[in-house]
Design a protein around this motif. Sequence first.
Motif, PDB file in Angstrom:
ATOM      1  N   THR A 159       0.858  -1.181   0.000  1.00  0.00           N
ATOM      2  CA  THR A 159       0.000   0.000   0.000  1.00  0.00           C
ATOM      3  C   THR A 159       0.891   1.227   0.000  1.00  0.00           C
ATOM      4  O   THR A 159       1.750   1.380   0.874  1.00  0.00           O
ATOM      5  CB  THR A 159      -0.920   0.027   1.228  1.00  0.00           C
ATOM      6  OG1 THR A 159      -1.861  -1.057   1.144  1.00  0.00           O
ATOM      7  CG2 THR A 159      -1.698   1.333   1.304  1.00  0.00           C
ATOM      8  N   LYS A 166      -4.118   9.888  -2.284  1.00  0.00           N
ATOM      9  CA  LYS A 166      -4.954   8.790  -2.749  1.00  0.00           C
ATOM     10  C   LYS A 166      -4.191   7.468  -2.629  1.00  0.00           C
ATOM     11  O   LYS A 166      -3.395   7.113  -3.502  1.00  0.00           O
ATOM     12  CB  LYS A 166      -5.408   9.040  -4.190  1.00  0.00           C
ATOM     13  CG  LYS A 166      -6.321  10.252  -4.319  1.00  0.00           C
ATOM     14  CD  LYS A 166      -6.767  10.459  -5.760  1.00  0.00           C
ATOM     15  CE  LYS A 166      -7.701  11.661  -5.870  1.00  0.00           C
ATOM     16  NZ  LYS A 166      -8.135  11.895  -7.269  1.00  0.00           N
ATOM     17  N   ARG A 167      -4.438   6.781  -1.544  1.00  0.00           N
ATOM     18  CA  ARG A 167      -3.757   5.516  -1.269  1.00  0.00           C
ATOM     19  C   ARG A 167      -4.058   4.502  -2.369  1.00  0.00           C
ATOM     20  O   ARG A 167      -5.184   4.383  -2.830  1.00  0.00           O
ATOM     21  CB  ARG A 167      -4.243   5.017   0.095  1.00  0.00           C
ATOM     22  CG  ARG A 167      -3.479   3.893   0.686  1.00  0.00           C
ATOM     23  CD  ARG A 167      -4.009   3.588   2.065  1.00  0.00           C
ATOM     24  NE  ARG A 167      -5.382   3.087   2.045  1.00  0.00           N
ATOM     25  CZ  ARG A 167      -6.000   2.576   3.100  1.00  0.00           C
ATOM     26  NH1 ARG A 167      -5.384   2.522   4.256  1.00  0.00           N
ATOM     27  NH2 ARG A 167      -7.239   2.144   3.000  1.00  0.00           N
ATOM     28  N   ARG A 168      -3.009   3.736  -2.778  1.00  0.00           N
ATOM     29  CA  ARG A 168      -3.168   2.741  -3.840  1.00  0.00           C
ATOM     30  C   ARG A 168      -2.377   1.493  -3.494  1.00  0.00           C
ATOM     31  O   ARG A 168      -1.451   1.526  -2.678  1.00  0.00           O
ATOM     32  CB  ARG A 168      -2.686   3.298  -5.184  1.00  0.00           C
ATOM     33  CG  ARG A 168      -3.404   4.556  -5.670  1.00  0.00           C
ATOM     34  CD  ARG A 168      -2.820   5.019  -6.992  1.00  0.00           C
ATOM     35  NE  ARG A 168      -3.484   6.228  -7.493  1.00  0.00           N
ATOM     36  CZ  ARG A 168      -3.081   7.464  -7.228  1.00  0.00           C
ATOM     37  NH1 ARG A 168      -2.028   7.661  -6.451  1.00  0.00           N
ATOM     38  NH2 ARG A 168      -3.734   8.500  -7.727  1.00  0.00           N
ATOM     39  N   TYR A 170       0.134  -1.511  -4.950  1.00  0.00           N
ATOM     40  CA  TYR A 170       1.095  -1.821  -6.007  1.00  0.00           C
ATOM     41  C   TYR A 170       1.584  -3.254  -5.834  1.00  0.00           C
ATOM     42  O   TYR A 170       1.688  -3.762  -4.718  1.00  0.00           O
ATOM     43  CB  TYR A 170       2.293  -0.877  -5.946  1.00  0.00           C
ATOM     44  CG  TYR A 170       1.997   0.544  -6.370  1.00  0.00           C
ATOM     45  CD1 TYR A 170       2.442   1.039  -7.590  1.00  0.00           C
ATOM     46  CD2 TYR A 170       1.265   1.396  -5.541  1.00  0.00           C
ATOM     47  CE1 TYR A 170       2.175   2.346  -7.979  1.00  0.00           C
ATOM     48  CE2 TYR A 170       0.989   2.699  -5.925  1.00  0.00           C
ATOM     49  CZ  TYR A 170       1.448   3.173  -7.139  1.00  0.00           C
ATOM     50  OH  TYR A 170       1.175   4.464  -7.521  1.00  0.00           O
ATOM     51  N   PRO A 184       0.965  -0.504 -10.326  1.00  0.00           N
ATOM     52  CA  PRO A 184      -0.318  -0.286  -9.636  1.00  0.00           C
ATOM     53  C   PRO A 184      -1.356  -1.278 -10.113  1.00  0.00           C
ATOM     54  O   PRO A 184      -1.400  -1.635 -11.292  1.00  0.00           O
ATOM     55  CB  PRO A 184      -0.692   1.146 -10.022  1.00  0.00           C
ATOM     56  CG  PRO A 184       0.038   1.385 -11.316  1.00  0.00           C
ATOM     57  CD  PRO A 184       1.308   0.598 -11.228  1.00  0.00           C
ATOM     58  N   GLU A 187      -7.768  -0.043 -12.116  1.00  0.00           N
ATOM     59  CA  GLU A 187      -8.730   0.879 -11.508  1.00  0.00           C
ATOM     60  C   GLU A 187      -9.869   0.164 -10.804  1.00  0.00           C
ATOM     61  O   GLU A 187     -10.504   0.737  -9.920  1.00  0.00           O
ATOM     62  CB  GLU A 187      -9.294   1.814 -12.577  1.00  0.00           C
ATOM     63  CG  GLU A 187      -8.281   2.823 -13.088  1.00  0.00           C
ATOM     64  CD  GLU A 187      -8.886   3.813 -14.064  1.00  0.00           C
ATOM     65  OE1 GLU A 187     -10.123   3.778 -14.244  1.00  0.00           O
ATOM     66  OE2 GLU A 187      -8.137   4.613 -14.634  1.00  0.00           O
ATOM     67  N   ASN A 190      -7.813   0.002  -7.549  1.00  0.00           N
ATOM     68  CA  ASN A 190      -7.397   1.354  -7.172  1.00  0.00           C
ATOM     69  C   ASN A 190      -8.398   2.363  -7.718  1.00  0.00           C
ATOM     70  O   ASN A 190      -8.207   2.980  -8.764  1.00  0.00           O
ATOM     71  CB  ASN A 190      -5.993   1.638  -7.703  1.00  0.00           C
ATOM     72  CG  ASN A 190      -4.931   0.881  -6.921  1.00  0.00           C
ATOM     73  OD1 ASN A 190      -5.036   0.700  -5.708  1.00  0.00           O
ATOM     74  ND2 ASN A 190      -3.898   0.430  -7.622  1.00  0.00           N
ATOM     75  N   SER A 191      -9.476   2.548  -6.980  1.00  0.00           N
ATOM     76  CA  SER A 191     -10.597   3.371  -7.431  1.00  0.00           C
ATOM     77  C   SER A 191     -10.392   4.861  -7.180  1.00  0.00           C
ATOM     78  O   SER A 191     -11.193   5.676  -7.617  1.00  0.00           O
ATOM     79  CB  SER A 191     -11.880   2.924  -6.717  1.00  0.00           C
ATOM     80  OG  SER A 191     -11.792   3.208  -5.319  1.00  0.00           O
ATOM     81  N   ASP A 195      -7.906   3.070  -1.441  1.00  0.00           N
ATOM     82  CA  ASP A 195      -7.813   1.613  -1.500  1.00  0.00           C
ATOM     83  C   ASP A 195      -6.448   1.148  -0.989  1.00  0.00           C
ATOM     84  O   ASP A 195      -5.405   1.661  -1.398  1.00  0.00           O
ATOM     85  CB  ASP A 195      -8.014   1.145  -2.944  1.00  0.00           C
ATOM     86  CG  ASP A 195      -9.260   1.770  -3.556  1.00  0.00           C
ATOM     87  OD1 ASP A 195     -10.365   1.331  -3.214  1.00  0.00           O
ATOM     88  OD2 ASP A 195      -9.117   2.728  -4.350  1.00  0.00           O
ATOM     89  N   GLY A 196      -6.453   0.171  -0.097  1.00  0.00           N
ATOM     90  CA  GLY A 196      -5.200  -0.330   0.460  1.00  0.00           C
ATOM     91  C   GLY A 196      -5.466  -1.234   1.638  1.00  0.00           C
ATOM     92  O   GLY A 196      -6.493  -1.891   1.713  1.00  0.00           O
ATOM     93  N   SER A 211     -11.532   0.038   1.537  1.00  0.00           N
ATOM     94  CA  SER A 211     -11.793   1.118   0.594  1.00  0.00           C
ATOM     95  C   SER A 211     -12.938   1.987   1.097  1.00  0.00           C
ATOM     96  O   SER A 211     -13.829   1.506   1.804  1.00  0.00           O
ATOM     97  CB  SER A 211     -12.140   0.536  -0.780  1.00  0.00           C
ATOM     98  OG  SER A 211     -12.451   1.567  -1.713  1.00  0.00           O
TER      99      SER A 211
END
Length: 313
Positions: A159, A166-168, A170, A184, A187, A190-191, A195-196, A211
């Motif tokens: 994360t 905007k947390r994503r 990977y 990443p 989508e 990872n909206s 998200d994480g 999320s």
Amino acid sequence: MSSLLSLPLALLLHAAPAATPEPVLFAPGVVSTGHEEFGITFSPDGRTVVFNRADPTRFKFQLLMVSHWRDGRWTAPEVLPFSGRYRDIDPAFTPDGRRLFFASVRPQSSGEAVHADFDVWFVERTDKGWGTPRLAEGLNTPEAETNTSVTREGAVYVTRSPKDGKRRIYRHAPQGAGWGPGEPLPEVINSGHGDGNHFVDAEERYLVFSSQRPGGMAPEAYDLYVSERKDGHWGMPRNLGPAINRLDGGLTPTVVPARGSLVYAQRRPFLSEMPERPLTTKEFATRLESPGNGNGDFYEVQLTAVGLPTPGR
């Protein structure tokens, strides 16, 4: 590794559970206490648990604690020998239990007091005990890295919190003795809504993550979702339902195959409704010092109850 799923597994992941289960406190009074707890991981045999405990503010100081299942109960938690000085969060065992990942602000050079943000570290675990933490080269960037989860093949899901907030999530594929650049997730995962805070199945069959995407059940908190990976592609996430995502939603999920369960953190409010009669001094003090006082605790629910596959399926 094949990413194809059996029909029964696909049906489980896509279908809502048949009944609304009631999650139960995990190790109440020992691991889940009146303190702030979040971030949890289990050894493959399910007999060692590592978790976070934090200061009352939740954000000033966190350390890693360990408890063992012995003689039919969990032992009193102790601070891990390499933790207790710097902010250490989000532990994650590898599927073989030989390595523990975590995030920390500990210094990365002799000139630092603490690092500017969280980065990923790991420590080896052997029959003789714990090694010395090492910075996970290849997993870190100038941004903040926190939660990790590791596949059996050695890919690490991280994360990452960019400066845009905007947390994503990977994915870093194994490369040589380390890891390649992070890619990443698509989508559908990872909206752009924080998200994480994730767990990936050891075989990369599914991903459980938190999320704040629209349609959640916890209005101002994070819901837990599951997404299936099929033919190398992640599917539309399914909300894990009201048993998990009520009140304050769920955080730091982990699947424990040895227990056949999902364990996650949740901060339930001190009171959801007014008591039927006045609390006594002792009752009020007990509530303040017990799980469910507004701080984070751990809850456990069986995998089948929330539509997740049991071990071996």
